[in-house]
Design an enzyme around this catalytic site. Structure first.
Site, PDB file in Angstrom:
ATOM      1  NE  ARG A 165       6.363 -67.640  15.565  1.00 28.43           N
ATOM      2  CZ  ARG A 165       7.047 -68.912  15.831  1.00 28.43           C
ATOM      3  NH1 ARG A 165       8.499 -69.084  15.801  1.00 28.43           N
ATOM      4  NH2 ARG A 165       6.537 -69.788  16.213  1.00 28.43           N
ATOM      5  CB  SER A 238      -0.019 -67.882  16.259  1.00 30.22           C
ATOM      6  OG  SER A 238       0.089 -69.467  16.241  1.00 30.22           O
ATOM      7  CD  GLU A 333       3.065 -65.018  15.201  1.00 27.14           C
ATOM      8  OE1 GLU A 333       3.402 -65.428  16.101  1.00 27.14           O
ATOM      9  OE2 GLU A 333       3.034 -65.619  14.060  1.00 27.14           O
TER      10      GLU A 333
HETATM   11  P1  FAD Z   1       2.543 -60.852   4.392  1.00 24.31           P
HETATM   12  O1  FAD Z   1       1.406 -61.352   5.371  1.00 24.31           O
HETATM   13  O2  FAD Z   1       2.148 -60.603   2.909  1.00 24.31           O
HETATM   14  O3  FAD Z   1       3.441 -60.015   4.994  1.00 24.31           O
HETATM   15  C1  FAD Z   1       3.864 -59.901   6.477  1.00 24.31           C
HETATM   16  C2  FAD Z   1       4.547 -58.796   6.685  1.00 24.31           C
HETATM   17  O4  FAD Z   1       5.987 -59.026   5.974  1.00 24.31           O
HETATM   18  C3  FAD Z   1       4.316 -57.309   6.337  1.00 24.31           C
HETATM   19  O5  FAD Z   1       4.554 -56.585   7.430  1.00 24.31           O
HETATM   20  C4  FAD Z   1       4.716 -57.330   4.970  1.00 24.31           C
HETATM   21  O6  FAD Z   1       4.874 -55.779   4.817  1.00 24.31           O
HETATM   22  C5  FAD Z   1       6.205 -57.865   5.164  1.00 24.31           C
HETATM   23  N1  FAD Z   1       6.876 -58.427   3.598  1.00 24.31           N
HETATM   24  C6  FAD Z   1       6.346 -59.373   3.082  1.00 24.31           C
HETATM   25  N2  FAD Z   1       7.089 -59.418   2.207  1.00 24.31           N
HETATM   26  C7  FAD Z   1       8.178 -58.624   2.201  1.00 24.31           C
HETATM   27  C8  FAD Z   1       9.420 -58.294   1.226  1.00 24.31           C
HETATM   28  N3  FAD Z   1       9.586 -58.834   0.148  1.00 24.31           N
HETATM   29  N4  FAD Z   1      10.142 -57.432   1.795  1.00 24.31           N
HETATM   30  C9  FAD Z   1       9.996 -56.727   2.768  1.00 24.31           C
HETATM   31  N5  FAD Z   1       8.711 -57.072   3.748  1.00 24.31           N
HETATM   32  C10 FAD Z   1       7.882 -57.883   3.362  1.00 24.31           C
HETATM   33  N6  FAD Z   1       4.075 -68.060  11.038  1.00 24.31           N
HETATM   34  C11 FAD Z   1       5.047 -68.843  11.456  1.00 24.31           C
HETATM   35  O7  FAD Z   1       6.297 -68.255  11.827  1.00 24.31           O
HETATM   36  N7  FAD Z   1       4.850 -70.175  11.803  1.00 24.31           N
HETATM   37  C12 FAD Z   1       3.688 -70.846  11.306  1.00 24.31           C
HETATM   38  O8  FAD Z   1       4.046 -72.072  11.638  1.00 24.31           O
HETATM   39  C13 FAD Z   1       2.804 -70.362  11.021  1.00 24.31           C
HETATM   40  N8  FAD Z   1       1.732 -70.861  10.612  1.00 24.31           N
HETATM   41  C14 FAD Z   1       0.693 -70.254   9.989  1.00 24.31           C
HETATM   42  C15 FAD Z   1      -0.708 -70.986   9.652  1.00 24.31           C
HETATM   43  C16 FAD Z   1      -1.614 -70.166   9.155  1.00 24.31           C
HETATM   44  C17 FAD Z   1      -2.945 -71.047   8.672  1.00 24.31           C
HETATM   45  C18 FAD Z   1      -1.660 -68.866   8.724  1.00 24.31           C
HETATM   46  C19 FAD Z   1      -2.708 -68.140   8.075  1.00 24.31           C
HETATM   47  C20 FAD Z   1      -0.333 -68.264   9.012  1.00 24.31           C
HETATM   48  C21 FAD Z   1       0.887 -68.669   9.709  1.00 24.31           C
HETATM   49  N9  FAD Z   1       1.973 -67.910  10.011  1.00 24.31           N
HETATM   50  C22 FAD Z   1       2.978 -68.695  10.600  1.00 24.31           C
HETATM   51  C23 FAD Z   1       1.881 -66.652   9.529  1.00 24.31           C
HETATM   52  C24 FAD Z   1       2.465 -66.414   8.230  1.00 24.31           C
HETATM   53  O9  FAD Z   1       2.057 -67.508   7.226  1.00 24.31           O
HETATM   54  C25 FAD Z   1       4.198 -66.096   8.203  1.00 24.31           C
HETATM   55  O10 FAD Z   1       4.342 -64.979   8.853  1.00 24.31           O
HETATM   56  C26 FAD Z   1       4.471 -65.784   6.692  1.00 24.31           C
HETATM   57  O11 FAD Z   1       5.697 -65.740   6.526  1.00 24.31           O
HETATM   58  C27 FAD Z   1       3.721 -64.521   6.051  1.00 24.31           C
HETATM   59  O12 FAD Z   1       4.139 -64.567   4.854  1.00 24.31           O
HETATM   60  P2  FAD Z   1       3.457 -63.670   3.788  1.00 24.31           P
HETATM   61  O13 FAD Z   1       3.858 -63.778   2.401  1.00 24.31           O
HETATM   62  O14 FAD Z   1       2.019 -64.028   3.747  1.00 24.31           O
HETATM   63  O15 FAD Z   1       3.465 -62.251   4.367  1.00 24.31           O
HETATM   64  P1  NAP Z   2       1.392 -77.158  19.952  1.00 23.90           P
HETATM   65  O1  NAP Z   2       2.415 -78.352  19.607  1.00 23.90           O
HETATM   66  O2  NAP Z   2       0.200 -77.340  20.424  1.00 23.90           O
HETATM   67  O3  NAP Z   2       2.339 -76.396  21.126  1.00 23.90           O
HETATM   68  C1  NAP Z   2       1.651 -75.480  21.945  1.00 23.90           C
HETATM   69  C2  NAP Z   2       2.806 -74.403  22.051  1.00 23.90           C
HETATM   70  O4  NAP Z   2       3.627 -74.925  22.899  1.00 23.90           O
HETATM   71  C3  NAP Z   2       3.482 -74.093  20.790  1.00 23.90           C
HETATM   72  O5  NAP Z   2       3.176 -72.849  20.479  1.00 23.90           O
HETATM   73  C4  NAP Z   2       5.096 -74.259  21.177  1.00 23.90           C
HETATM   74  O6  NAP Z   2       5.556 -73.094  21.090  1.00 23.90           O
HETATM   75  C5  NAP Z   2       4.896 -74.607  22.557  1.00 23.90           C
HETATM   76  N1  NAP Z   2       5.688 -76.202  22.656  1.00 23.90           N
HETATM   77  C6  NAP Z   2       5.280 -77.343  22.346  1.00 23.90           C
HETATM   78  N2  NAP Z   2       6.012 -78.299  22.422  1.00 23.90           N
HETATM   79  C7  NAP Z   2       7.115 -77.572  22.655  1.00 23.90           C
HETATM   80  C8  NAP Z   2       8.690 -78.019  22.876  1.00 23.90           C
HETATM   81  N3  NAP Z   2       9.029 -79.360  22.824  1.00 23.90           N
HETATM   82  N4  NAP Z   2       9.618 -76.987  23.110  1.00 23.90           N
HETATM   83  C9  NAP Z   2       9.525 -75.697  23.093  1.00 23.90           C
HETATM   84  N5  NAP Z   2       7.748 -75.393  22.815  1.00 23.90           N
HETATM   85  C10 NAP Z   2       6.993 -76.112  22.527  1.00 23.90           C
HETATM   86  O7  NAP Z   2       1.609 -75.844  18.930  1.00 23.90           O
HETATM   87  P2  NAP Z   2       0.695 -75.914  17.434  1.00 23.90           P
HETATM   88  O8  NAP Z   2      -0.299 -74.710  17.794  1.00 23.90           O
HETATM   89  O9  NAP Z   2       0.099 -77.135  17.149  1.00 23.90           O
HETATM   90  O10 NAP Z   2       1.727 -75.404  16.566  1.00 23.90           O
HETATM   91  C11 NAP Z   2       2.729 -76.339  16.109  1.00 23.90           C
HETATM   92  C12 NAP Z   2       4.167 -75.398  15.731  1.00 23.90           C
HETATM   93  O11 NAP Z   2       3.719 -74.701  14.738  1.00 23.90           O
HETATM   94  C13 NAP Z   2       4.583 -74.489  16.643  1.00 23.90           C
HETATM   95  O12 NAP Z   2       5.915 -74.520  16.881  1.00 23.90           O
HETATM   96  C14 NAP Z   2       3.885 -73.058  16.477  1.00 23.90           C
HETATM   97  O13 NAP Z   2       4.683 -72.088  16.629  1.00 23.90           O
HETATM   98  C15 NAP Z   2       3.867 -73.326  14.876  1.00 23.90           C
HETATM   99  N6  NAP Z   2       2.793 -72.501  14.274  1.00 23.90           N
HETATM  100  C16 NAP Z   2       2.684 -71.422  14.256  1.00 23.90           C
HETATM  101  C17 NAP Z   2       1.793 -70.482  13.681  1.00 23.90           C
HETATM  102  C18 NAP Z   2       2.059 -68.972  13.616  1.00 23.90           C
HETATM  103  O14 NAP Z   2       1.016 -68.414  13.000  1.00 23.90           O
HETATM  104  N7  NAP Z   2       2.874 -68.214  14.244  1.00 23.90           N
HETATM  105  C19 NAP Z   2       0.445 -70.993  13.361  1.00 23.90           C
HETATM  106  C20 NAP Z   2       0.515 -72.374  13.593  1.00 23.90           C
HETATM  107  C21 NAP Z   2       1.510 -73.234  14.139  1.00 23.90           C
HETATM  108  P3  NAP Z   2       6.378 -72.349  19.573  1.00 23.90           P
HETATM  109  O15 NAP Z   2       5.120 -71.805  19.145  1.00 23.90           O
HETATM  110  O16 NAP Z   2       7.406 -71.571  20.247  1.00 23.90           O
HETATM  111  O17 NAP Z   2       6.942 -73.516  18.875  1.00 23.90           O
END
Ligand code: FAD
Ligand code: NAP
Length: 338
Positions: A165, A238, A333
């Site tokens: 991340r 998250s 995050e």
């Molecule tokens: P923004 O929120 O608009 O921006 C995020 C950051 O990136 C800011 O600092 C912004 O300035 C910068 N930025 C945006 N665009 C650019 C650009 N073109 N150039 C330079 N900087 C830029 N994240 C995960 O990693 N895994 C997930 O599974 C995941 N699940 C999510 C589920 C939900 C329901 C929600 C609400 C969020 C989730 N996220 C997840 C977080 C988020 O969706 C991601 O981080 C996504 O990439 C953000 O994209 P955005 O366009 O909305 O960025």
């Molecule tokens: P989950 O499957 O309930 O698992 C809980 C946590 O345990 C996750 O965060 C995941 O870490 C870790 N995990 C589970 N199984 C794993 C494996 N086999 N090996 C390594 N790590 C494991 O998680 P969830 O909340 O439903 O999300 C599912 C996936 O979507 C995850 O990968 C999560 O990162 C991603 N997600 C991200 C966001 C965001 O905003 N960043 C939001 C929703 C979902 P990791 O997170 O490192 O994978």
């Protein structure tokens, strides 16, 4: 000619629906706008906030900056071989739409990243990841405007300094505007499994050898069943990173909490932040206008009219409790701005 608007509400442009007002706002539709936007910010002594889908941001009530919403569109095949395809995607493209497009064309490698909100341009910023796949696995290069050098640069995968991340773009937010991202996708499919919720969903469907479309559909179904849709319950996904703790701390915790989920990591042992927060009794709790989602304790939600200070208060209380209970520090995050 640039159309800069003043005092623009960003409430519908951030998924937490925080009522932020941008002092200056403009939309970037093409690379040719970049120099003018940067010049405008310099002349008016304004910091710049690049805005994608606003799904990873925690915004203040008032933002004294030039907020640039990136809406540039386009997907172009740069080259193709028997095994792979190299695709350049403009930053303003919707991430999930691109994943859907790739799966439909048998371009493989990003199906586990289905339904992540936001834009393609933001994907490298926090190196989006889900179900064992990260953007870094498939990114070939990132085309940027470098505000320090005032020129277009192309950063190769290694130069992006991707980590969990994290990336060079997250570490130096004032330096790079991401213009487009080039992906190296495969034309032969290999399923990435191992996350129990995904594996169980496929088993329930009787699928033993999933196709990319099966995987894509399962990811979508599992996510829809667990995560709140920002359009009905505003959130930023998250709210905390999963902490990676040293082995000694992990071993002492496991004696006290034998059921604690944990995963081996190159730097120690990864704990599930959601589980830690749940154990502190926060799941489903409200704190005034904001709260913790009742099915996924890692997700903070804005129930009605919450502002940045409400989210900060809740986040601080959760961090405090997790530290007191487990001795573990949680790191936020989503990016707080300013
Ligand atoms: P923004 O929120 O608009 O921006 C995020 C950051 O990136 C800011 O600092 C912004 O300035 C910068 N930025 C945006 N665009 C650019 C650009 N073109 N150039 C330079 N900087 C830029 N994240 C995960 O990693 N895994 C997930 O599974 C995941 N699940 C999510 C589920 C939900 C329901 C929600 C609400 C969020 C989730 N996220 C997840 C977080 C988020 O969706 C991601 O981080 C996504 O990439 C953000 O994209 P955005 O366009 O909305 O960025
Ligand atoms: P989950 O499957 O309930 O698992 C809980 C946590 O345990 C996750 O965060 C995941 O870490 C870790 N995990 C589970 N199984 C794993 C494996 N086999 N090996 C390594 N790590 C494991 O998680 P969830 O909340 O439903 O999300 C599912 C996936 O979507 C995850 O990968 C999560 O990162 C991603 N997600 C991200 C966001 C965001 O905003 N960043 C939001 C929703 C979902 P990791 O997170 O490192 O994978």
């Amino acid at each position: 000619m640039l159309t800069v608007r003043h005092d623009v509400s960003l409430e519908s442009f951030n998924t937490l629906r925080l009522p932020a007002i941008a002092s200056h706002y403009v939309e970037l539709t093409s690379e040719s706008d970049v120099e003018e936007i940067v010049r405008y910010a310099k002349v008016n002594v304004l910091p710049i906030l690049w805005l994608g889908g606003g799904s990873n941001l925690v915004l203040s009530d008032r933002i004294e900056a030039l907020v640039v919403r990136i809406v540039s569109q386009g997907i172009r095949v740069a080259s193709q071989s028997d095994d792979s395809v190299v695709v350049e995607v403009m930053a303003g493209e919707h991430w999930h739409t691109f994943v859907n497009h790739a799966v439909a064309l048998d371009w493989f490698g990003i199906e586990n990243l289905a339904l992540i909100p936001g834009t393609v341009g933001a994907a490298p910023v926090q190196n989006i990841g889900a179900y064992g796949v990260e953007a870094a696995d498939v990114i070939d290069s990132v085309r940027c405007y470098d505000l320090h050098c005032r020129s277009i640069v192309e950063l190769g995968q290694q130069e992006c300094l991707f980590a969990y991340r994290d990336s060079i773009f997250k570490r130096y937010p004032d330096r790079y505007l991401i213009i487009s991202v080039t992906f190296l996708l495969l034309t032969h499919f290999k399923a990435r499994l191992g996350y129990s919720a995904l594996d169980e969903h496929l088993a329930l469907k009787g699928i033993v050898h999933p196709t990319a479309k099966d995987l894509f559909d399962s990811v979508v179904a599992v996510r829809q069943s667990k995560l709140p849709d920002p359009n009905t319950l505003p959130n930023a996904g998250s709210f905390f990173k999963n902490p990676v703790v040293p082995l000694a701390l992990f071993e002492s915790l496991l004696i006290r909490f034998p059921l604690m989920p944990h995963f081996k990591d190159a730097k120690g042992v990864k704990l599930a932040a959601g589980w830690l927060i749940d154990q502190c009794g926060w799941k489903g709790q409200y704190l005034d206008r904001v709260g913790v989602h009742d099915q996924q304790a890692l997700v903070l939600v804005n129930h009605s009219g919450g502002r940045r200070r409400d989210v900060d208060d809740l986040s601080e209380k959760i961090k405090h409790d997790v530290k007191a209970h487990f001795g573990v520090d949680l790191e936020q995050e989503p990016i707080a701005y300013p």
